[in-house]
Motif scaffolding. Structure first.
Motif, mmCIF file in Angstrom:
data_model
loop_
_atom_site.group_PDB
_atom_site.id
_atom_site.type_symbol
_atom_site.label_atom_id
_atom_site.label_comp_id
_atom_site.label_asym_id
_atom_site.label_seq_id
_atom_site.Cartn_x
_atom_site.Cartn_y
_atom_site.Cartn_z
ATOM 1 N N VAL A 1 0.836 -1.206 0.000
ATOM 2 C CA VAL A 1 0.000 0.000 0.000
ATOM 3 C C VAL A 1 0.868 1.253 0.000
ATOM 4 O O VAL A 1 0.598 2.226 -0.715
ATOM 5 N N SER A 2 1.954 1.237 0.789
ATOM 6 C CA SER A 2 2.852 2.393 0.835
ATOM 7 C C SER A 2 3.498 2.644 -0.521
ATOM 8 O O SER A 2 3.659 3.796 -0.945
ATOM 9 N N ALA A 3 3.875 1.556 -1.223
ATOM 10 C CA ALA A 3 4.485 1.713 -2.546
ATOM 11 C C ALA A 3 3.505 2.339 -3.530
ATOM 12 O O ALA A 3 3.862 3.231 -4.312
ATOM 13 N N VAL A 4 2.246 1.883 -3.494
ATOM 14 C CA VAL A 4 1.232 2.452 -4.391
ATOM 15 C C VAL A 4 1.022 3.928 -4.084
ATOM 16 O O VAL A 4 0.932 4.772 -4.991
ATOM 17 N N LEU A 5 0.941 4.265 -2.794
ATOM 18 C CA LEU A 5 0.755 5.668 -2.423
ATOM 19 C C LEU A 5 1.947 6.517 -2.847
ATOM 20 O O LEU A 5 1.780 7.654 -3.308
ATOM 21 N N ALA A 6 3.163 5.968 -2.699
ATOM 22 C CA ALA A 6 4.353 6.721 -3.106
ATOM 23 C C ALA A 6 4.350 6.986 -4.605
ATOM 24 O O ALA A 6 4.664 8.090 -5.058
ATOM 25 N N LEU A 7 3.976 5.968 -5.396
ATOM 26 C CA LEU A 7 3.899 6.167 -6.844
ATOM 27 C C LEU A 7 2.843 7.207 -7.196
ATOM 28 O O LEU A 7 3.025 8.018 -8.112
ATOM 29 N N GLY A 8 1.717 7.176 -6.473
ATOM 30 C CA GLY A 8 0.681 8.173 -6.725
ATOM 31 C C GLY A 8 1.150 9.580 -6.425
ATOM 32 O O GLY A 8 0.871 10.524 -7.178
ATOM 33 N N VAL A 9 1.899 9.740 -5.333
ATOM 34 C CA VAL A 9 2.427 11.064 -4.985
ATOM 35 C C VAL A 9 3.418 11.540 -6.037
ATOM 36 O O VAL A 9 3.419 12.711 -6.442
ATOM 37 N N ILE A 10 4.277 10.624 -6.518
ATOM 38 C CA ILE A 10 5.248 10.993 -7.556
ATOM 39 C C ILE A 10 4.530 11.416 -8.829
ATOM 40 O O ILE A 10 4.901 12.402 -9.482
ATOM 41 N N TRP A 11 3.472 10.675 -9.200
ATOM 42 C CA TRP A 11 2.728 11.020 -10.420
ATOM 43 C C TRP A 11 2.066 12.383 -10.279
ATOM 44 O O TRP A 11 2.106 13.200 -11.196
ATOM 45 N N LEU A 12 1.458 12.644 -9.116
ATOM 46 C CA LEU A 12 0.823 13.942 -8.907
ATOM 47 C C LEU A 12 1.845 15.072 -8.931
ATOM 48 O O LEU A 12 1.584 16.154 -9.460
ATOM 49 N N ALA A 13 3.026 14.806 -8.360
ATOM 50 C CA ALA A 13 4.055 15.843 -8.335
ATOM 51 C C ALA A 13 4.573 16.164 -9.729
ATOM 52 O O ALA A 13 5.034 17.279 -9.989
ATOM 53 N N SER A 14 4.507 15.173 -10.633
ATOM 54 C CA SER A 14 5.007 15.399 -11.994
ATOM 55 C C SER A 14 4.021 16.155 -12.873
ATOM 56 O O SER A 14 4.378 16.592 -13.963
ATOM 57 N N GLN A 15 2.769 16.273 -12.428
ATOM 58 C CA GLN A 15 1.774 16.971 -13.227
ATOM 59 C C GLN A 15 1.933 18.482 -13.080
ATOM 60 O O GLN A 15 2.329 18.987 -12.032
ATOM 61 N N SER A 16 1.613 19.163 -14.172
ATOM 62 C CA SER A 16 1.720 20.619 -14.151
ATOM 63 C C SER A 16 0.653 21.212 -13.240
ATOM 64 O O SER A 16 -0.509 20.801 -13.266
ATOM 65 N N LYS A 17 1.063 22.163 -12.428
ATOM 66 C CA LYS A 17 0.126 22.831 -11.525
ATOM 67 C C LYS A 17 -0.366 24.156 -12.098
ATOM 68 O O LYS A 17 -1.132 24.863 -11.451
ATOM 69 N N PHE A 18 0.112 24.500 -13.299
ATOM 70 C CA PHE A 18 -0.260 25.773 -13.896
ATOM 71 C C PHE A 18 -1.351 25.551 -14.941
ATOM 72 O O PHE A 18 -1.235 24.686 -15.803
ATOM 73 N N VAL A 19 -2.406 26.316 -14.869
ATOM 74 C CA VAL A 19 -3.511 26.242 -15.818
ATOM 75 C C VAL A 19 -3.479 27.498 -16.679
ATOM 76 O O VAL A 19 -3.696 28.611 -16.169
#
Length: 235
Positions: free
Chosen positions: A59-77
C-alpha cells in the motif's frame, strides 16, 4: 461387555488389557503435540504479522507512486484573455482545448499538400523537402498510398528529363472530412519549355488529430492528416 471395556480403556488412555495407549507411549508424538500446543499459536500470529507487514509495504508503494505522479503533473492552468482595442479584458477562459481549425486554413493546407506531392524539382535537396512536408501530413493509410505512387512515379527519375509545376484551381469541401482539389500540371523540359499540360482532380479524406509532442507540432502544427487519396486526370 468386552466392547464397553475397550471403549472405557480408549477414553482413559489404556488398552483393553490395562496397558497405556500406544499414542501416549510414543515420545515423538507427545513432543509434537506439546510443541504445537506451546508454539503453534505463536508461529501463526507471526505469519499473520508478516502478511500484514507485506500488505502495508505494498500500500505504501502504491501511495508513493501516486504522490510521484501527482508531483510530476503541471500545476499551472493557462488562460486565454481576450481584450478590446483599449486593452480591457472582455473574456477570460481556460486554454484547455484547441480551437477548431478554420475551413479556410484546411483548404490552404490541402492545396499546399497537393503541390508538394505532385511537383517535381530539379534540385534533389528541394525535392526531399517537398517529400518530407508531404509525408508529414499523412497518416499510415495515406503513407501507404504515397509509397505506391512514388514507387511508380519517382520524382528523382522524372527530374532527369524535366520538372513538373502545379497550379491549384479550386479546393471544394464535400463534407467536413472530404475535400475535392482541382489543379493543373505543367511539365517542362530541362530548358524550361512547357512540353505538356494536364488537369487533375483529387478527393482527399482527412483526419484532424493535433499532436501532443513538440516534434509533431513542428512537422504538422494543425494536426491535419490526409487519410485517403483518390486522383484522376480529366480533360
Amino acid at each position: 461387555m468386552l466392547h464397553n471395556a475397550y471403549e472405557s480403556g480408549r477414553r482413559s488412555g489404556t488398552s483393553v488389557t490395562g496397558t497405556p495407549a500406544e499414542t501416549d507411549l510414543d515420545p515423538y508424538l507427545n513432543a509434537r503435540r506439546e510443541w504445537n500446543e506451546r508454539y503453534g499459536s505463536y508461529i501463526a500470529r507471526a505469519r499473520n504479522w508478516r502478511y500484514a507487514a507485506l500488505g502495508s509495504i505494498a500500500v505504501s508503494a502504491v501511495l508513493a507512486l501516486g504522490v510521484i505522479w501527482l508531483a510530476s503533473q503541471s500545476k499551472f492552468v493557462p488562460f486565454v484573455v481576450e481584450v478590446d482595442k483599449l486593452g480591457q479584458a472582455v473574456a477570460v477562459r481556460p486554454a484547455d482545448r484547441a480551437a477548431a481549425v478554420d475551413q479556410r486554413v484546411i483548404k490552404a493546407q490541402l492545396a499546399s499538400w497537393i503541390t508538394d506531392v505532385r511537383s517535381v524539382s530539379s534540385d534533389p535537396i528541394a525535392q526531399k523537402a517537398l517529400l518530407a512536408r508531404a509525408y508529414a501530413m499523412v497518416d499510415s493509410s495515406g503513407a501507404t498510398i504515397l509509397n505506391e505512387y512514388f514507387k511508380a512515379n519517382s520524382p528523382f527519375d522524372i527530374a532527369q528529363n524535366g520538372t513538373v509545376g502545379c497550379a491549384i484551381d479550386a479546393v471544394l469541401p464535400i463534407s467536413d472530412r472530404t475535400y475535392q482539389v482541382q489543379w493543373a500540371e505543367d511539365a517542362r523540359d530541362l530548358q524550361g519549355r512547357i512540353t505538356k499540360t494536364t488537369h487533375w482532380q483529387a478527393s482527399l479524406e482527412i483526419e484532424l488529430n493535433p499532436s501532443s509532442d513538440e516534434a509533431g507540432l513542428f512537422k504538422n502544427p494543425l494536426g491535419i492528416f490526409v487519410h485517403n487519396i483518390r486522383w484522376t486526370e480529366y480533360l
